[in-house]
Design a protein around this motif. Sequence first.
Motif, PDB file in Angstrom:
ATOM      1  N   GLN A 210       1.068  -2.920  -6.531  1.00  0.00           N
ATOM      2  CA  GLN A 210       1.203  -1.858  -5.530  1.00  0.00           C
ATOM      3  C   GLN A 210       0.176  -0.748  -5.758  1.00  0.00           C
ATOM      4  O   GLN A 210      -0.452  -0.266  -4.816  1.00  0.00           O
ATOM      5  CB  GLN A 210       2.623  -1.296  -5.542  1.00  0.00           C
ATOM      6  N   LEU A 211      -0.009  -0.343  -7.005  1.00  0.00           N
ATOM      7  CA  LEU A 211      -1.006   0.689  -7.308  1.00  0.00           C
ATOM      8  C   LEU A 211      -2.415   0.213  -6.967  1.00  0.00           C
ATOM      9  O   LEU A 211      -3.203   0.949  -6.365  1.00  0.00           O
ATOM     10  CB  LEU A 211      -0.935   1.103  -8.779  1.00  0.00           C
ATOM     11  N   VAL A 212      -2.724  -1.021  -7.333  1.00  0.00           N
ATOM     12  CA  VAL A 212      -4.037  -1.585  -7.023  1.00  0.00           C
ATOM     13  C   VAL A 212      -4.215  -1.667  -5.510  1.00  0.00           C
ATOM     14  O   VAL A 212      -5.291  -1.359  -4.983  1.00  0.00           O
ATOM     15  CB  VAL A 212      -4.226  -2.965  -7.689  1.00  0.00           C
ATOM     16  N   SER A 213      -3.161  -2.053  -4.786  1.00  0.00           N
ATOM     17  CA  SER A 213      -3.235  -2.141  -3.325  1.00  0.00           C
ATOM     18  C   SER A 213      -3.544  -0.771  -2.726  1.00  0.00           C
ATOM     19  O   SER A 213      -4.390  -0.642  -1.830  1.00  0.00           O
ATOM     20  CB  SER A 213      -1.924  -2.679  -2.744  1.00  0.00           C
ATOM     21  N   TYR A 214      -2.864   0.265  -3.211  1.00  0.00           N
ATOM     22  CA  TYR A 214      -3.104   1.609  -2.686  1.00  0.00           C
ATOM     23  C   TYR A 214      -4.525   2.081  -2.989  1.00  0.00           C
ATOM     24  O   TYR A 214      -5.248   2.524  -2.094  1.00  0.00           O
ATOM     25  CB  TYR A 214      -2.091   2.618  -3.240  1.00  0.00           C
ATOM     26  N   VAL A 215      -4.937   1.979  -4.250  1.00  0.00           N
ATOM     27  CA  VAL A 215      -6.273   2.449  -4.626  1.00  0.00           C
ATOM     28  C   VAL A 215      -7.342   1.648  -3.879  1.00  0.00           C
ATOM     29  O   VAL A 215      -8.336   2.204  -3.414  1.00  0.00           O
ATOM     30  CB  VAL A 215      -6.477   2.405  -6.153  1.00  0.00           C
TER      31      VAL A 215
ATOM     32  N   ILE B 160       0.844  -1.207   0.000  1.00  0.00           N
ATOM     33  CA  ILE B 160       0.000   0.000   0.000  1.00  0.00           C
ATOM     34  C   ILE B 160       0.876   1.252   0.000  1.00  0.00           C
ATOM     35  O   ILE B 160       0.649   2.180  -0.789  1.00  0.00           O
ATOM     36  CB  ILE B 160      -0.960  -0.004   1.208  1.00  0.00           C
ATOM     37  N   GLN B 161       1.875   1.294   0.854  1.00  0.00           N
ATOM     38  CA  GLN B 161       2.754   2.471   0.942  1.00  0.00           C
ATOM     39  C   GLN B 161       3.578   2.648  -0.331  1.00  0.00           C
ATOM     40  O   GLN B 161       3.755   3.777  -0.809  1.00  0.00           O
ATOM     41  CB  GLN B 161       3.661   2.382   2.169  1.00  0.00           C
ATOM     42  N   ASP B 162       4.062   1.548  -0.902  1.00  0.00           N
ATOM     43  CA  ASP B 162       4.806   1.636  -2.164  1.00  0.00           C
ATOM     44  C   ASP B 162       3.886   2.109  -3.292  1.00  0.00           C
ATOM     45  O   ASP B 162       4.291   2.896  -4.152  1.00  0.00           O
ATOM     46  CB  ASP B 162       5.438   0.290  -2.521  1.00  0.00           C
ATOM     47  N   GLY B 163       2.637   1.637  -3.274  1.00  0.00           N
ATOM     48  CA  GLY B 163       1.659   2.088  -4.266  1.00  0.00           C
ATOM     49  C   GLY B 163       1.354   3.567  -4.125  1.00  0.00           C
ATOM     50  O   GLY B 163       1.224   4.287  -5.114  1.00  0.00           O
ATOM     51  N   LYS B 164       1.274   4.036  -2.888  1.00  0.00           N
ATOM     52  CA  LYS B 164       1.032   5.461  -2.651  1.00  0.00           C
ATOM     53  C   LYS B 164       2.194   6.290  -3.187  1.00  0.00           C
ATOM     54  O   LYS B 164       1.991   7.340  -3.807  1.00  0.00           O
ATOM     55  CB  LYS B 164       0.833   5.723  -1.155  1.00  0.00           C
ATOM     56  N   ALA B 165       3.422   5.823  -2.976  1.00  0.00           N
ATOM     57  CA  ALA B 165       4.599   6.539  -3.490  1.00  0.00           C
ATOM     58  C   ALA B 165       4.566   6.592  -5.017  1.00  0.00           C
ATOM     59  O   ALA B 165       4.853   7.645  -5.617  1.00  0.00           O
ATOM     60  CB  ALA B 165       5.883   5.871  -3.000  1.00  0.00           C
ATOM     61  N   LEU B 166       4.203   5.482  -5.659  1.00  0.00           N
ATOM     62  CA  LEU B 166       4.073   5.484  -7.120  1.00  0.00           C
ATOM     63  C   LEU B 166       2.996   6.474  -7.546  1.00  0.00           C
ATOM     64  O   LEU B 166       3.175   7.238  -8.496  1.00  0.00           O
ATOM     65  CB  LEU B 166       3.709   4.081  -7.628  1.00  0.00           C
ATOM     66  N   TYR B 167       1.877   6.444  -6.867  1.00  0.00           N
ATOM     67  CA  TYR B 167       0.734   7.305  -7.168  1.00  0.00           C
ATOM     68  C   TYR B 167       1.131   8.784  -7.118  1.00  0.00           C
ATOM     69  O   TYR B 167       0.753   9.573  -7.979  1.00  0.00           O
ATOM     70  CB  TYR B 167      -0.367   7.010  -6.148  1.00  0.00           C
ATOM     71  N   ILE B 168       1.914   9.136  -6.132  1.00  0.00           N
ATOM     72  CA  ILE B 168       2.286  10.532  -5.926  1.00  0.00           C
ATOM     73  C   ILE B 168       3.452  10.972  -6.811  1.00  0.00           C
ATOM     74  O   ILE B 168       3.452  12.102  -7.314  1.00  0.00           O
ATOM     75  CB  ILE B 168       2.623  10.784  -4.438  1.00  0.00           C
TER      76      ILE B 168
ATOM     77  N   GLU C  43      -7.497  -3.039 -12.480  1.00  0.00           N
ATOM     78  CA  GLU C  43      -6.183  -3.046 -13.133  1.00  0.00           C
ATOM     79  C   GLU C  43      -6.248  -2.407 -14.518  1.00  0.00           C
ATOM     80  O   GLU C  43      -5.360  -1.641 -14.900  1.00  0.00           O
ATOM     81  CB  GLU C  43      -5.639  -4.483 -13.263  1.00  0.00           C
ATOM     82  N   ASP C  44      -7.299  -2.731 -15.274  1.00  0.00           N
ATOM     83  CA  ASP C  44      -7.477  -2.152 -16.612  1.00  0.00           C
ATOM     84  C   ASP C  44      -7.640  -0.635 -16.530  1.00  0.00           C
ATOM     85  O   ASP C  44      -7.073   0.107 -17.341  1.00  0.00           O
ATOM     86  CB  ASP C  44      -8.718  -2.737 -17.303  1.00  0.00           C
ATOM     87  N   GLN C  45      -8.432  -0.178 -15.554  1.00  0.00           N
ATOM     88  CA  GLN C  45      -8.669   1.255 -15.392  1.00  0.00           C
ATOM     89  C   GLN C  45      -7.375   1.995 -15.067  1.00  0.00           C
ATOM     90  O   GLN C  45      -7.080   3.038 -15.645  1.00  0.00           O
ATOM     91  CB  GLN C  45      -9.710   1.507 -14.289  1.00  0.00           C
ATOM     92  N   ILE C  46      -6.599   1.446 -14.145  1.00  0.00           N
ATOM     93  CA  ILE C  46      -5.334   2.072 -13.763  1.00  0.00           C
ATOM     94  C   ILE C  46      -4.388   2.124 -14.961  1.00  0.00           C
ATOM     95  O   ILE C  46      -3.793   3.169 -15.247  1.00  0.00           O
ATOM     96  CB  ILE C  46      -4.693   1.332 -12.569  1.00  0.00           C
ATOM     97  N   ARG C  47      -4.274   1.025 -15.678  1.00  0.00           N
ATOM     98  CA  ARG C  47      -3.396   0.993 -16.852  1.00  0.00           C
ATOM     99  C   ARG C  47      -3.883   1.989 -17.914  1.00  0.00           C
ATOM    100  O   ARG C  47      -3.081   2.664 -18.560  1.00  0.00           O
ATOM    101  CB  ARG C  47      -3.324  -0.413 -17.430  1.00  0.00           C
TER     102      ARG C  47
END
Length: 152
Positions: free
Chosen positions: A131-136, A43-51, A106-110
């Motif tokens: 990671q992105l899916v985990s954060y979202v 989740i935290q790694d996904g948040k870092a990617l997100y930001i 996953e499709d939406q994020i991609r």
Amino acid sequence: MKFTIRNGRKARSLAATIFLGSGLCALGIQHAAATEPHLEKAIQDGKALYIHETFSGNGKTCQTCHDNGGVGAGKLPNGAAIPSLSNAAAIFPRFSPKVNKVIALEDQIRGCIAGGLQGKPPAYGSEQLTQLVSYVTSLSQGKPLDMGGKPQ
């Protein structure tokens, strides 16, 4: 097993004990899921990617359009308002008229990375996409499942 309650005071005490115990149990279960170290790291790694991650695109990040970590309403570069991601995981899979098929989160994020960021989306099954899916998904914690529902 039979319980006999002799007066109102004991009834209130028993009800309060059951209510408090149920609440603590529920909190304990939620707390245990949120503190699992591997999940928390994803989740935290996904948040870092997100930001911070631009995915080799136009210099924008997910945070560029989806303000406040995705929990607040956002806006597109043209100024059009977009809903928050606070229930995103609860409404997928859903039908997308744009691609005329049912899509997963996953499709939406991609799709957002390829379109909005003009970047290279992480591959299906990759650690970055997980990671992105985990954060979202963490943003939807406690939201009712509403597959095909509307973003909030």
